[in-house]
Design a protein around this motif. Structure first.
Motif, short mmCIF file in Angstrom:
data_model
loop_
_atom_site.label_atom_id
_atom_site.label_comp_id
_atom_site.label_asym_id
_atom_site.label_seq_id
_atom_site.Cartn_x
_atom_site.Cartn_y
_atom_site.Cartn_z
N GLY A 112 18.13 47.87 -153.33
CA GLY A 112 19.46 48.20 -153.20
C GLY A 112 20.12 46.37 -153.40
O GLY A 112 20.58 46.00 -154.52
N SER A 113 20.08 45.76 -152.54
CA SER A 113 20.40 44.35 -152.49
C SER A 113 19.45 43.51 -153.45
O SER A 113 20.02 42.68 -154.20
CB SER A 113 20.23 43.66 -150.99
OG SER A 113 20.88 44.40 -150.26
N TYR A 124 34.73 58.06 -148.03
CA TYR A 124 34.60 57.61 -149.40
C TYR A 124 34.79 59.00 -150.54
O TYR A 124 33.91 58.68 -151.48
CB TYR A 124 33.63 56.64 -149.65
CG TYR A 124 33.74 55.62 -150.90
CD1 TYR A 124 34.91 54.83 -150.88
CD2 TYR A 124 32.60 55.73 -151.70
CE1 TYR A 124 34.62 53.77 -152.01
CE2 TYR A 124 32.89 54.68 -152.81
CZ TYR A 124 33.94 54.09 -153.04
OH TYR A 124 33.94 53.20 -154.09
N ALA A 137 29.00 52.29 -162.65
CA ALA A 137 28.00 51.08 -162.50
C ALA A 137 26.67 51.71 -162.00
O ALA A 137 26.54 52.13 -160.78
CB ALA A 137 28.54 50.14 -161.32
N VAL A 138 25.80 51.44 -162.70
CA VAL A 138 24.12 52.21 -162.38
C VAL A 138 23.24 50.98 -162.29
O VAL A 138 22.47 50.73 -163.01
CB VAL A 138 23.97 53.02 -163.64
CG1 VAL A 138 22.68 53.80 -163.43
CG2 VAL A 138 25.25 53.85 -164.02
N PHE A 139 23.26 50.66 -161.04
CA PHE A 139 22.33 49.51 -160.66
C PHE A 139 21.43 49.76 -159.59
O PHE A 139 20.11 49.41 -159.65
CB PHE A 139 23.07 48.31 -160.01
CG PHE A 139 24.43 48.13 -160.80
CD1 PHE A 139 24.37 47.97 -162.15
CD2 PHE A 139 25.45 47.50 -160.21
CE1 PHE A 139 25.40 47.60 -163.14
CE2 PHE A 139 26.64 47.27 -161.01
CZ PHE A 139 26.74 47.25 -162.37
N THR A 140 21.70 50.48 -158.46
CA THR A 140 20.97 51.01 -157.43
C THR A 140 19.65 51.88 -157.65
O THR A 140 19.89 52.66 -158.44
CB THR A 140 21.82 51.38 -156.20
OG1 THR A 140 22.82 50.07 -155.71
CG2 THR A 140 20.78 51.20 -154.96
N GLU A 174 29.42 60.61 -155.56
CA GLU A 174 28.24 59.81 -155.62
C GLU A 174 26.91 60.69 -156.06
O GLU A 174 26.73 61.72 -155.61
CB GLU A 174 27.60 59.09 -154.30
CG GLU A 174 28.35 57.77 -153.79
CD GLU A 174 29.86 58.09 -153.71
OE1 GLU A 174 30.31 59.08 -153.12
OE2 GLU A 174 30.69 57.34 -154.16
N ARG A 195 35.01 50.12 -160.86
CA ARG A 195 33.84 50.27 -161.83
C ARG A 195 34.36 49.76 -163.20
O ARG A 195 33.55 48.88 -163.88
CB ARG A 195 33.36 51.52 -162.06
CG ARG A 195 32.22 51.92 -160.97
CD ARG A 195 32.62 53.33 -160.38
NE ARG A 195 33.72 53.31 -159.45
CZ ARG A 195 33.62 52.81 -158.45
NH1 ARG A 195 32.39 52.41 -157.74
NH2 ARG A 195 34.62 52.86 -157.36
N TRP A 245 23.01 56.47 -155.58
CA TRP A 245 24.38 56.10 -155.10
C TRP A 245 25.34 55.77 -156.17
O TRP A 245 25.98 54.71 -156.06
CB TRP A 245 24.11 54.97 -154.11
CG TRP A 245 23.64 55.41 -152.69
CD1 TRP A 245 22.30 55.04 -152.20
CD2 TRP A 245 24.29 56.23 -151.74
NE1 TRP A 245 22.08 55.75 -150.88
CE2 TRP A 245 23.26 56.34 -150.62
CE3 TRP A 245 25.47 56.66 -151.80
CZ2 TRP A 245 23.74 57.01 -149.59
CZ3 TRP A 245 25.74 57.37 -150.68
CH2 TRP A 245 25.04 57.76 -149.48
N ILE A 246 25.12 56.50 -157.22
CA ILE A 246 26.04 56.08 -158.35
C ILE A 246 27.44 56.74 -158.43
O ILE A 246 27.71 58.00 -158.42
CB ILE A 246 25.29 56.31 -159.55
CG1 ILE A 246 23.96 55.64 -159.57
CG2 ILE A 246 26.38 55.87 -161.03
CD1 ILE A 246 23.78 54.20 -159.40
N THR A 247 28.33 55.76 -157.83
CA THR A 247 29.78 56.48 -157.76
C THR A 247 30.44 56.86 -159.12
O THR A 247 30.54 55.99 -159.98
CB THR A 247 30.65 55.47 -157.11
OG1 THR A 247 29.95 54.86 -155.82
CG2 THR A 247 31.97 55.86 -156.66
N HIS A 254 18.09 34.82 -142.36
CA HIS A 254 19.13 35.62 -142.40
C HIS A 254 20.30 34.79 -141.50
O HIS A 254 21.34 34.74 -142.19
CB HIS A 254 18.78 36.85 -141.95
CG HIS A 254 19.90 37.94 -142.43
ND1 HIS A 254 19.81 39.21 -142.00
CD2 HIS A 254 21.02 37.73 -143.29
CE1 HIS A 254 20.99 39.84 -142.49
NE2 HIS A 254 21.50 39.04 -143.50
#
Ligand SMILES: Cc1cc2nc3c(=O)[nH]c(=O)nc-3n(C[C@H](O)[C@H](O)[C@H](O)COP(=O)(O)OP(=O)(O)OC[C@H]3O[C@@H](n4cnc5c(N)ncnc54)[C@H](O)[C@@H]3O)c2cc1C
Length: 414
Positions: free
Chosen positions: A287-288, A369, A279-282, A374, A246, A312-314, A50
């Protein structure tokens, strides 16, 4: 003023130190016989790996800073703000490279952990480098640069020859002062969505159209314009500036990778704000590391049926179109089985965020935020028409998204 020679010298030192660190890491994690990376050794050397990534990123940052300064010098347009940023940037990054890189609030990587102690000690006592990272005038330079930026802003005529971006800045500054500043603290305290009328006014300014190609009713402007607009919209209220994140992601995903039909169906609506995107990813455990996501999309005739959990979808409720990252290939473990769906949904309200069959969810309350909300979202055989697979080809979702994240990061940083 830092001369080009001093910068190049500092860069060459930083580059060779980083090369040493990469070499040291390679020796730590590679199997001596096969030459391949040993996953167990890499797992054990996480901190070193890292830290090496952070070090290499810092050297890339210094290189970009030097290239930027060189362009300004070539056009004779290095002003006091730019000169200040250059000195502060070189001093800060060199200090970190030599004395320790802060990777988080509680995690610092030191030279001895990267195998670069001797080189770092040499750099610490090098008079040319000392003049850069231990410059006694730095506190005054910081103060003068901050004052100059607050008085004149940070826009260089060389970056905006026809003054278009500067005009947009002024327009958005006025808008933010009139339409956001007087109200945004109340929105925050009441923890409500940014009002629909304000979102409409933001859309009417052309905010969501900025980088969408003109052929699809966008403005076809640069990322620089998008950054200027985001900075001004965020000046009183971060989430208002972030309203465009988004649409920026969806717009770029579809512009870069969509089929002709997808571009025609979605881009004009995104540009006008008629189609709000999310944006629906996490996922709860991912996450990463999106390549390992587990939400499944199973093809059944003309639809994909999506099942799984996202978090966590904003702006998940007040949106009409999801860029939804899913696993289409059963049994795949990595990015090769991941695809992007353009999943339409009815626009929800705070009381009923997800009025669609196969989709439920709840709000995640946040300290800051606020203004888009979210959500956790659970999909249970949620239908997405197969022709809404981005680009019409499975297995490309991760790569499509990574190409887009580059500008999403710039927008988020702004
Ligand atoms: C307010 C808010 C809004 C959000 N909005 C959205 C949204 O709209 N859509 C969406 O999809 N997601 C959204 N997210 C989720 C966000 O994208 C994730 O939080 C982010 O990707 C990080 O994932 P994670 O929280 O699981 O942390 P992790 O990935 O578990 O990371 C935790 C820590 O480990 C470090 N780390 C991770 N991988 C490595 C590695 N390989 N080596 C060393 N260190 C590592 C990270 O740097 C971090 O410090 C939002 C999150 C927040 C807080």
């Amino acid at each position: 003023m830092i001369t080009s020679e001093a910068r190049l010298y500092a860069l060459s030192q930083a580059e060779s130190l980083a090369a040493e660190a990469v070499d040291h890491l390679s020796q730590t994690v590679r199997n001596a016989e096969t030459g391949r990376v040993d996953p167990i050794a890499l797992e054990r050397a996480q901190h070193q790996a890292h830290g090496t990534a952070w070090l290499v990123s810092h050297v890339a940052g210094l290189t970009a800073l030097h290239d930027w300064a060189q362009r300004l010098e070539e056009t004779n347009s290095m002003g006091p703000v730019e000169a200040g940023i250059l000195r502060i940037g070189f001093a800060e990054y060199l200090n970190r490279i030599i004395h320790g890189l802060p990777m988080g609030q509680t995690e610092t990587v030191r030279p001895h952990e990267l195998g670069t102690s001797l080189h770092a000690m040499g750099m610490a006592t090098d008079p040319t480098l000392n003049a850069l990272f231990a410059d006694p005038d730095l506190p005054e330079i910081r103060m003068a640069t901050a004052l100059a930026m607050s008085e004149h802003g940070f826009s260089n005529p060389a970056d905006d020859p026809d003054g278009e971006i500067s005009m947009m800045r002024t327009q958005y500054q006025r808008f933010a002062e009139a339409e956001i500043a007087p109200f945004c603290h109340r929105w925050h305290l009441d923890d409500i969505l940014i009002p629909d009328e304000t979102v409409q006014k933001v859309a009417d300014l052309g905010t969501f159209a900025i980088t969408i190609p003109q052929a699809y009713d966008g403005l076809g402007l640069s990322k620089q314009a998008m950054v200027a607009v985001t900075e001004e919209l965020s000046s009183f209220h971060l989430p208002t500036g972030s309203l465009a994140t988004r649409p920026e992601i969806a717009g770029e995903l579809i512009s870069n990778s969509g089929t002709q039909d997808q571009k025609e169906r979605f881009l004009p609506g995104i540009a006008s704000g008629k189609i709000m995107t999310t944006a629906v990813f996490t996922e709860p455990d991912i996450g990463s590391d999106l390549a390992h996501l587990s939400t499944r999309a199973v093809r059944r005739g003309a639809v994909y049926q999506v099942s799984g959990a996202k978090t966590w979808i904003t702006h998940g409720g007040r949106s009409d179109l999801m860029t939804l990252l899913v696993r289409t290939q059963a049994g795949s473990q990595d990015h090769s089985g991941v695809s992007m769906l353009l999943a339409e949904k009815p626009r929800g309200t705070p009381a009923t965020p997800f009025p669609a069959p196969g989709m439920t969810g709840g709000e995640i309350r946040t300290l800051g935020y606020r203004g888009m909300k979210e959500y956790d979202i659970a999909f249970d055989r949620f239908d997405v028409p197969a022709h809404n697979l981005l680009g019409g080809e499975e297995g490309l979702g991760f790569r499509q998204l990574m190409a887009t994240f580059e500008s999403a990061r710039i927008q988020t940083a702004a």
